[in-house]
Scaffold this motif. Structure first.
Motif, short mmCIF file in Angstrom:
data_model
loop_
_atom_site.label_atom_id
_atom_site.label_comp_id
_atom_site.label_asym_id
_atom_site.label_seq_id
_atom_site.Cartn_x
_atom_site.Cartn_y
_atom_site.Cartn_z
N ASP A 231 -82.84 29.53 -29.62
CA ASP A 231 -81.79 28.49 -30.05
C ASP A 231 -82.33 26.99 -29.95
N VAL A 232 -82.97 26.73 -28.61
CA VAL A 232 -83.54 25.32 -28.74
C VAL A 232 -85.14 25.57 -28.32
N GLY A 233 -86.01 24.86 -28.65
CA GLY A 233 -87.19 24.91 -28.47
C GLY A 233 -88.15 24.03 -27.62
N GLY A 234 -89.45 24.26 -27.46
CA GLY A 234 -90.21 23.36 -26.28
C GLY A 234 -91.15 22.35 -27.43
N ASP A 235 -91.16 22.75 -28.71
CA ASP A 235 -92.02 21.86 -29.54
C ASP A 235 -91.26 20.66 -30.23
N TRP A 236 -92.31 19.68 -30.67
CA TRP A 236 -91.52 18.67 -31.54
C TRP A 236 -92.50 18.18 -32.50
N PHE A 237 -92.16 17.35 -33.39
CA PHE A 237 -93.07 16.60 -34.15
C PHE A 237 -92.25 14.98 -34.23
N GLU A 238 -93.40 14.34 -34.70
CA GLU A 238 -92.89 12.97 -34.67
C GLU A 238 -93.58 12.39 -36.01
N LEU A 239 -92.67 11.56 -36.54
CA LEU A 239 -93.04 10.66 -37.74
C LEU A 239 -92.34 9.11 -37.58
N ALA A 262 -86.68 22.19 -23.65
CA ALA A 262 -85.73 21.33 -24.67
C ALA A 262 -85.60 19.76 -24.32
N LEU A 263 -84.98 20.02 -22.97
CA LEU A 263 -84.78 18.44 -22.30
C LEU A 263 -86.03 17.61 -22.25
N PHE A 264 -87.09 18.46 -21.53
CA PHE A 264 -88.28 17.85 -21.19
C PHE A 264 -88.80 17.50 -22.79
N THR A 265 -88.65 18.14 -23.46
CA THR A 265 -89.50 17.63 -24.85
C THR A 265 -88.41 16.43 -25.47
N GLY A 266 -87.13 16.58 -25.24
CA GLY A 266 -86.39 15.36 -25.90
C GLY A 266 -86.72 14.00 -25.14
N ILE A 267 -86.94 14.17 -24.00
CA ILE A 267 -87.37 12.97 -23.13
C ILE A 267 -88.72 12.49 -23.22
N THR A 268 -89.79 13.36 -23.48
CA THR A 268 -90.91 13.04 -23.82
C THR A 268 -91.32 12.33 -24.99
N LYS A 269 -90.64 13.11 -26.15
CA LYS A 269 -90.62 12.46 -27.36
C LYS A 269 -90.11 11.06 -27.65
N THR A 270 -88.86 10.85 -26.82
CA THR A 270 -88.00 9.79 -27.04
C THR A 270 -88.93 8.69 -26.35
N LEU A 271 -89.49 8.87 -25.17
CA LEU A 271 -90.29 7.72 -24.56
C LEU A 271 -91.25 7.39 -25.20
N ILE A 272 -92.16 8.23 -25.69
CA ILE A 272 -92.99 7.96 -26.53
C ILE A 272 -92.64 6.97 -27.71
N ARG A 273 -91.61 7.37 -28.57
CA ARG A 273 -91.21 6.55 -29.64
C ARG A 273 -90.61 5.10 -29.20
N ILE A 274 -90.03 5.24 -28.14
CA ILE A 274 -89.15 3.75 -27.67
C ILE A 274 -90.69 2.94 -27.45
N ASN A 275 -91.56 3.52 -26.76
CA ASN A 275 -92.85 2.64 -26.29
C ASN A 275 -93.50 2.11 -27.76
N LEU A 276 -93.35 2.95 -28.66
CA LEU A 276 -94.17 2.51 -30.00
C LEU A 276 -93.54 1.64 -30.74
N ARG A 277 -92.18 1.64 -30.51
CA ARG A 277 -91.36 0.80 -31.23
C ARG A 277 -91.58 -0.77 -30.55
N GLU A 278 -91.69 -0.68 -29.21
CA GLU A 278 -91.81 -1.92 -28.61
C GLU A 278 -93.26 -2.79 -28.73
N THR A 279 -94.24 -1.76 -28.71
CA THR A 279 -95.65 -2.04 -29.04
C THR A 279 -96.30 -1.15 -29.93
N PRO A 280 -96.88 -1.59 -30.95
CA PRO A 280 -97.64 -0.28 -31.72
C PRO A 280 -99.16 -0.07 -31.02
N ASP A 281 -99.13 0.43 -29.85
CA ASP A 281 -100.15 0.82 -29.28
C ASP A 281 -100.11 2.27 -28.91
#
Length: 433
Positions: A231-239, A262-281
């Motif tokens: 039902d829920v997975g450990g994969d994600w993709f980002e755009l 799934a929880l670890f996936t959500g946290i990891t993906k969200t952290l990277i996205r927030i960091n990219l929003r702050e600085t495109p590094d």
């Protein structure tokens, strides 16, 4: 009970013997065996042959049914009463155990004597049939309850109040009732869990980017898909579009399955996205996310990932790999190249040195990022799809858009698996220039 007159009166006070003749009363006294039992003594044992009936002349007895759950009290009977007559007359085994609750006086009447009196006194048989009918009525009522409960389960309309009734089954159906109740509980628990997992799947899907919207907003030909094995997975993709005009695309794969992954996936993906929003590094965003994960990872989960920052005007690509499979690039000429891959995963070590490289996509080139659910999908002979098959797939057919390449990969993996159950999440991202 030494008083013969009192004995005769007690026999007649029993509903089964109210209409028997005086001669029959005398006959029962003559052939019956008068016995006394102390408290807790066993008069009859469930499952034994019914050689006689017991006329309780004085005291109180308890009727008990033996089941897989132990002994279940059926009834408490006060003298005068007759027990065991149905089994004796019908040559049946004892359907219950009878135990003295107090000191009791009993006249034990053999099968032949009971049958002899029954032949001359139809009221005895009518009394037996009446009690049998009452028992069948209660039995039918219990069956009706289970039928209603089953239909309610099928309609997903099971009233929790039904569970209280199922927990108190008719003693004759004690084992069945107990088993049915356990099954009903398990169905409800699994249905509740299924509903919760379905909600979790909806939430996880909602957290994924919308490829069509991303392509429309950025003008970049990119597409992605994620098919979870559960039902829920450990994969994600980002755009995600970056403030400096580039776009970041990526895939990740958490080691694990189900809700924790799934929880670890959500946290990891969200952290990277927030960091990219702050600085495109891109490297900085991943390192910052890793530092948080490594210091807040009691479950010791980790994830591999491969991200790419793509500059649409120039075609320049910056790639960052943390323990992931290499990206595949299909050049406009049809040649296939592998870019980067490897390194340590995120989440385990605070000090992390991801692998990085720069490349360029020329017009007509395609870059594919994917998780191991693609390459490790097995056929009926347990042969994996493999990186070579994926690379070969990219050489086949004419050049097309990113969405069609994603569909081609999914179709090829599905055809290779020949309907075998999916054991891992299957995720890929395609970006074409």
């Amino acid at each position: 009970m030494k008083d013969l007159s009192a004995l005769r009166s007690t026999i007649r006070a029993t509903s089964a013997f109210r209409q028997i003749t005086e001669d029959d009363v005398s006959y029962l006294i003559e052939v019956g065996e008068l016995k006394t039992y102390g408290p807790d003594a066993v008069l009859m044992v469930q499952g034994e042959e019914s050689h006689d009936a017991a006329l309780i002349l004085g005291g109180t007895v308890t009727v008990i049914a033996d089941s897989a759950r132990g002994q279940i009290p059926i009834a408490t009977l006060e003298a005068p009463c007759l027990v065991g007559e149905l089994g004796a007359l019908a040559h049946l085994q004892r359907s219950a155990t009878v135990r003295a609750r107090t000191a009791v006086t009993v006249l034990r009447i053999g099968r032949s004597a009971l049958a002899e009196v029954a032949r001359t006194t139809p009221s005895l048989l009518i009394d037996v049939i009446g009690r049998m009918g009452d028992r069948l009525r209660r039995f039918n009522g219990a069956i009706g309850l289970y039928t209603h409960a089953l239909e309610a389960l099928e309609r997903h309309e099971f009233d929790p109040a039904l569970m209280d009734e199922l927990r108190n089954p008719l003693p004759d159906l004690a084992d069945f009732g107990y088993t049915f109740g356990r099954i009903a509980e398990q169905i409800l628990l699994r249905r509740q869990r299924s509903d919760e997992m379905a909600s979790a799947a909806v939430i996880q899907r909602a957290l994924l980017p919308k490829p069509a919207e991303f392509a429309a907003d950025t003008g970049v030909d990119a597409s992605a898909s994620m098919n979870a094995a559960r039902d829920v997975g450990g994969d994600w993709f980002e755009l995600v579009p970056l403030d400096d005009g580039r776009v970041a695309v990526g895939v990740g794969d958490v080691c694990g399955k189900g809700v924790p992954a799934a929880l670890f996936t959500g946290i990891t993906k969200t952290l990277i996205r927030i960091n990219l929003r702050e600085t495109p590094d891109l490297p900085g965003a991943i390192l910052k996310a890793n530092a948080y994960l490594a210091n807040n990872n009691a479950a010791e989960l980790f994830a591999t990932l491969l991200y790419a920052a793509f500059d649409p005007p120039t075609g320049e690509v910056e790639l960052v790999s943390c323990g992931h499979l290499p990206a595949l690039v299909r050049r406009a000429s049809g040649a296939i190249e592998k870019l980067l891959g490897g390194g340590l995963p995120v989440g385990l070590f605070e000090t992390l040195k991801p692998r990085m490289m720069r490349a360029e996509l020329a017009p007509g080139d395609l870059m594919l990022l994917y998780t191991d659910g693609v390459t490790e999908a097995e056929d009926e002979a347990n042969v994996e799809f493999g990186e070579d098959s994926l690379a070969k797939l990219l050489t086949l057919g004419e050049a097309c858009g990113a969405a069609e390449w994603v569909a081609r990969v999914e179709d090829a993996v599905r055809e290779h698996s020949h309907g075998r159950p999916q054991f891992d999440d299957i995720t890929c991202v395609a970006l074409a220039r």
